[in-house]
Write a protein that holds these residues in place. Structure first.
Motif, PDB file in Angstrom:
ATOM      1  N   GLY A   1       8.086  40.880 -54.794  1.00 50.89           N
ATOM      2  CA  GLY A   1       7.709  42.112 -55.488  1.00 50.89           C
ATOM      3  C   GLY A   1       6.803  43.016 -54.690  1.00 50.89           C
ATOM      4  N   GLN A   2       6.373  42.574 -53.504  1.00 51.49           N
ATOM      5  CA  GLN A   2       5.473  43.383 -52.665  1.00 51.49           C
ATOM      6  C   GLN A   2       6.258  44.458 -51.925  1.00 51.49           C
ATOM      7  N   ASP A   3       5.698  45.661 -51.849  1.00 52.74           N
ATOM      8  CA  ASP A   3       6.314  46.740 -51.076  1.00 52.74           C
ATOM      9  C   ASP A   3       5.986  46.562 -49.598  1.00 52.74           C
ATOM     10  N   VAL A   4       6.924  46.917 -48.743  1.00 51.96           N
ATOM     11  CA  VAL A   4       6.722  46.736 -47.309  1.00 51.96           C
ATOM     12  C   VAL A   4       7.513  47.811 -46.559  1.00 51.96           C
ATOM     13  N   VAL A   5       6.932  48.334 -45.490  1.00 52.57           N
ATOM     14  CA  VAL A   5       7.606  49.320 -44.641  1.00 52.57           C
ATOM     15  C   VAL A   5       8.264  48.570 -43.485  1.00 52.57           C
ATOM     16  N   VAL A   6       9.570  48.750 -43.353  1.00 50.85           N
ATOM     17  CA  VAL A   6      10.330  47.981 -42.361  1.00 50.85           C
ATOM     18  C   VAL A   6      11.266  48.902 -41.590  1.00 50.85           C
ATOM     19  N   GLN A   7      11.723  48.397 -40.448  1.00 45.23           N
ATOM     20  CA  GLN A   7      12.670  49.140 -39.614  1.00 45.23           C
ATOM     21  C   GLN A   7      13.847  48.226 -39.283  1.00 45.23           C
ATOM     22  N   VAL A   8      15.038  48.794 -39.287  1.00 42.68           N
ATOM     23  CA  VAL A   8      16.244  48.013 -38.988  1.00 42.68           C
ATOM     24  C   VAL A   8      16.381  47.845 -37.479  1.00 42.68           C
ATOM     25  N   VAL A   9      16.501  46.590 -37.024  1.00 49.17           N
ATOM     26  CA  VAL A   9      16.706  46.321 -35.592  1.00 49.17           C
ATOM     27  C   VAL A   9      18.109  45.808 -35.314  1.00 49.17           C
ATOM     28  N   LYS A  10      18.840  45.430 -36.375  1.00 51.53           N
ATOM     29  CA  LYS A  10      20.212  44.964 -36.196  1.00 51.53           C
ATOM     30  C   LYS A  10      21.013  45.339 -37.436  1.00 51.53           C
ATOM     31  N   ASP A  11      22.157  45.977 -37.220  1.00 54.40           N
ATOM     32  CA  ASP A  11      23.010  46.382 -38.335  1.00 54.40           C
ATOM     33  C   ASP A  11      23.545  45.170 -39.086  1.00 54.40           C
ATOM     34  N   PRO A  12      23.925  45.333 -40.362  1.00 57.11           N
ATOM     35  CA  PRO A  12      24.644  44.255 -41.049  1.00 57.11           C
ATOM     36  C   PRO A  12      25.920  43.925 -40.282  1.00 57.11           C
ATOM     37  N   ILE A  13      26.137  42.649 -40.035  1.00 61.26           N
ATOM     38  CA  ILE A  13      27.308  42.215 -39.275  1.00 61.26           C
ATOM     39  C   ILE A  13      28.013  41.116 -40.056  1.00 61.26           C
ATOM     40  N   GLY A  14      29.293  41.337 -40.388  1.00 60.33           N
ATOM     41  CA  GLY A  14      30.037  40.347 -41.158  1.00 60.33           C
ATOM     42  C   GLY A  14      29.405  40.147 -42.523  1.00 60.33           C
ATOM     43  N   THR A  15      29.077  38.896 -42.825  1.00 63.31           N
ATOM     44  CA  THR A  15      28.466  38.564 -44.118  1.00 63.31           C
ATOM     45  C   THR A  15      26.941  38.598 -44.065  1.00 63.31           C
ATOM     46  N   LYS A  16      26.385  38.893 -42.903  1.00 67.98           N
ATOM     47  CA  LYS A  16      24.929  38.888 -42.745  1.00 67.98           C
ATOM     48  C   LYS A  16      24.356  40.276 -43.018  1.00 67.98           C
ATOM     49  N   GLY A  17      23.204  40.291 -43.697  1.00 66.26           N
ATOM     50  CA  GLY A  17      22.525  41.553 -43.943  1.00 66.26           C
ATOM     51  C   GLY A  17      21.834  42.066 -42.698  1.00 66.26           C
ATOM     52  N   ALA A  18      21.225  43.232 -42.808  1.00 69.89           N
ATOM     53  CA  ALA A  18      20.523  43.828 -41.668  1.00 69.89           C
ATOM     54  C   ALA A  18      19.313  42.968 -41.287  1.00 69.89           C
ATOM     55  N   ARG A  19      18.944  43.030 -40.012  1.00 67.15           N
ATOM     56  CA  ARG A  19      17.745  42.348 -39.518  1.00 67.15           C
ATOM     57  C   ARG A  19      16.622  43.377 -39.421  1.00 67.15           C
ATOM     58  N   LEU A  20      15.421  42.994 -39.879  1.00 74.72           N
ATOM     59  CA  LEU A  20      14.310  43.931 -39.968  1.00 74.72           C
ATOM     60  C   LEU A  20      13.124  43.532 -39.097  1.00 74.72           C
ATOM     61  N   THR A  21      12.224  44.481 -38.921  1.00 78.48           N
ATOM     62  CA  THR A  21      10.940  44.222 -38.285  1.00 78.48           C
ATOM     63  C   THR A  21       9.885  45.087 -38.969  1.00 78.48           C
ATOM     64  N   THR A  22       8.638  44.630 -38.948  1.00 78.16           N
ATOM     65  CA  THR A  22       7.532  45.490 -39.409  1.00 78.16           C
ATOM     66  C   THR A  22       6.819  46.119 -38.218  1.00 78.16           C
ATOM     67  N   GLU A  23       7.266  45.808 -36.993  1.00 76.28           N
ATOM     68  CA  GLU A  23       6.719  46.440 -35.783  1.00 76.28           C
ATOM     69  C   GLU A  23       7.492  47.739 -35.566  1.00 76.28           C
ATOM     70  N   ILE A  24       7.076  48.784 -36.274  1.00 77.80           N
ATOM     71  CA  ILE A  24       7.785  50.055 -36.247  1.00 77.80           C
ATOM     72  C   ILE A  24       7.717  50.669 -34.853  1.00 77.80           C
ATOM     73  N   SER A  25       8.841  51.207 -34.384  1.00 72.15           N
ATOM     74  CA  SER A  25       8.866  51.907 -33.096  1.00 72.15           C
ATOM     75  C   SER A  25       9.762  53.133 -33.231  1.00 72.15           C
ATOM     76  N   ILE A  26       9.263  54.261 -32.755  1.00 65.78           N
ATOM     77  CA  ILE A  26      10.023  55.514 -32.820  1.00 65.78           C
ATOM     78  C   ILE A  26      10.207  56.028 -31.400  1.00 65.78           C
ATOM     79  N   PRO A  27      11.457  56.090 -30.915  1.00 68.34           N
ATOM     80  CA  PRO A  27      11.682  56.544 -29.536  1.00 68.34           C
ATOM     81  C   PRO A  27      11.847  58.056 -29.446  1.00 68.34           C
ATOM     82  N   SER A  28      11.439  58.595 -28.327  1.00 66.33           N
ATOM     83  CA  SER A  28      11.760  59.972 -27.963  1.00 66.33           C
ATOM     84  C   SER A  28      12.367  59.911 -26.568  1.00 66.33           C
ATOM     85  N   VAL A  29      12.371  61.016 -25.892  1.00 63.61           N
ATOM     86  CA  VAL A  29      13.022  61.040 -24.578  1.00 63.61           C
ATOM     87  C   VAL A  29      12.262  60.201 -23.555  1.00 63.61           C
TER      88      VAL A  29
END
Length: 484
Positions: A93-121
């Motif tokens: 029930g806890q809220d958490v900010v996460v980022q997707v590091v791996k798309d859902p593949i087959g029957t597996k859901g997405a893989r997440l991280t709480t180590e947020i990273s935002i790329p630029s050039v």
């Protein structure tokens, strides 16, 4: 020849082909209805804590709950999870900010991280990190020191969190680097404000569309042209490049030729070949690629290549050629996870090392992180390649409805024998005198031809009459036994 990037745009799909020295090396596909999620930031809610797996499942609004492992926590969350006890850091029930590091593949859901990273050039900004760094691909020590000093100076004046200078930052002046870092900080501040106001299961930040990511991530000094066959996309890319990657502006051109853009380097044909199991080598040897949920296997064979002086030399040359071809196929097919390569057995240790070195050298251009082991006693090479999105096969294809993805079908003979057993089962259970068998054309033909004598004996033994009807929609394995 230099490298080119070709971008083919249609309303439902954008495809990017990376061509190096006239040869297709990589294909990126983004469909409007199924955009990739990697890089997206969500405000999610923990729906299940699994202490035994040291992981939690997070509901971010997708069809399947996403997976967050203790190893993917940021520094602050990892401190809460004392001795990697994830239940100390999170609760249901806890809220958490996460980022997707791996798309859902087959029957597996997405893989997440709480180590947020935002790329630029030029930079990657990590708001929760405590350290900064420089891309390992920048080898010049003086340049590494310059970039690190620039980042640290900016942090003292403006920012918390950490920055990583990307490979593209090499040689870029300090003003451009500081502008890039300032942009990232402003972007994160806007995301941080949204975190406080939006509901859970909300997308906070979405990564750039594929054409813009190409400019941000795939631009290299050797790229001679970036051709796009859509005037609208060309305009957007030109505007983006002018603001964020000005050095790429002269490279972008609108392709208006009558011949389809991907036909310039036979890209369509190469994509079709990349969906086949068998890859033929120029020497006459060949490789077989088998992709399963657990791993991908590659089997190398000499085939029609007879070589020259002796067998060992023939095997060595085939394996050397295969090593280069495998590196290309892994990128082209976007194969990830565990990969087992069965090179042809070599007796000479020097040959084994040269083949491994050839494979490593060929993989240097691969953007996906990979690790390679030594040749095992069985002659197998184990390697891993980071998987963040679906393979080319999974994007373009689906499992065969007839064989269920096995790649093989039961023979008509096997199906006939199954039908005989089913007839016996039905007669003994229901005590009927007449049955109707529905099956494919191939199976019915065999029942009335090669199996006719056995069928007659079965009818006499059971005292029943069996009728048949061919169904064109039935696969070779399908059949039904109907009571009349």
């Amino acid at each position: 020849m230099s490298d080119e990037i070709l971008i083919n745009v249609t309303p439902p799909e954008i495809r990017v082909a990376i061509v190096e020295n006239g040869v297709l090396q990589e294909v990126l596909i983004e469909r409007l209805r199924r955009r990739g999620l990697v890089g997206n930031i969500y405000k999610g809610r923990i729906c299940r804590v699994l202490p035994g797996m040291q992981a939690v499942f997070v509901d971010i609004g997708l069809e399947r709950a996403a997976f967050l492992h203790v190893s993917d926590l940021n520094a602050a969350d990892r401190e809460k999870a004392v001795n990697e006890e994830i239940e100390l850091a999170f609760r249901e029930g806890q809220d958490v900010v996460v980022q997707v590091v791996k798309d859902p593949i087959g029957t597996k859901g997405a893989r997440l991280t709480t180590e947020i990273s935002i790329p630029s050039v030029y930079q990657v900004y990590m708001p929760y990190a405590k350290v900064s760094g420089v891309s390992q691909r920048i080898e010049c020590e003086s340049e590494r020191m310059r970039l690190r000093a620039c980042v640290e100076a900016f942090q003292r004046d403006h920012a918390t969190g950490g920055f990583i200078a990307r490979t593209a930052a090499e040689g870029v002046d300090e003003a451009a680097l500081r502008s890039d870092m300032l942009f990232l900080q402003k972007l994160w501040n806007s995301v941080a404000q949204r975190i406080k106001t939006v509901r859970v299961k909300t997308l906070l930040h979405e990564d750039l569309p594929l054409p813009m990511r190409v400019l941000r991530d795939l631009h290299r000094s050797k790229v001679e042209k970036i051709r796009v066959d859509s005037r609208e996309t060309y305009t957007r890319m030109h505007k983006f490049a002018k603001e964020f990657v000005p050095e790429t502006v002269p490279l972008i051109e609108h392709y208006s030729g009558e011949r389809p853009l991907f036909d310039l380097y036979a890209v369509e044909e190469e994509i079709q070949r990349a969906l086949e199991r068998r890859v033929v080598l120029k020497s006459g040897g060949y490789m077989i690629f088998d992709q399963t949920e657990a791993m991908t296997t590659v089997d190398v064979n000499t085939g029609a290549f007879v070589g020259g002086r002796n067998l060992e030399e023939t095997i060595f040359k085939t394996n050397l050629e295969a090593a280069q071809a495998i590196a290309r196929q892994l990128r082209l097919r976007n194969l990830g996870g565990i990969i087992i390569i069965d090179f042809i057995d070599m007796q000479d240790e020097e040959h084994k090392q040269q083949v491994l070195q050839a494979l490593e050298k060929s993989l240097e251009k691969d953007h996906a992180k990979n690790t390679i082991s030594e040749v095992s006693s069985l002659g197998l090479v184990e390697m891993t390649r980071k998987r963040t999105r679906e393979s080319l096969e999974h994007i373009l294809c689906e499992p065969c409805p007839c064989c269920g993805g096995r790649g093989v079908l039961k023979t008509p003979e096997t199906t006939c024998l199954e039908i005989f057993r089913e007839i016996i089962r039905e007669v003994r259970q229901y005590n009927v005198q007449e049955l109707l068998v529905l099956a494919s054309n191939e199976v019915v033909e065999r029942l009335l031809d090669e199996e006719a004598d056995m069928l007659s004996e079965l009818e006499q033994f059971l005292g029943v009459n069996v009728k048949f009807r061919a169904e064109s929609q039935y696969s070779q394995e399908q059949y039904d036994v109907v009571l009349l």
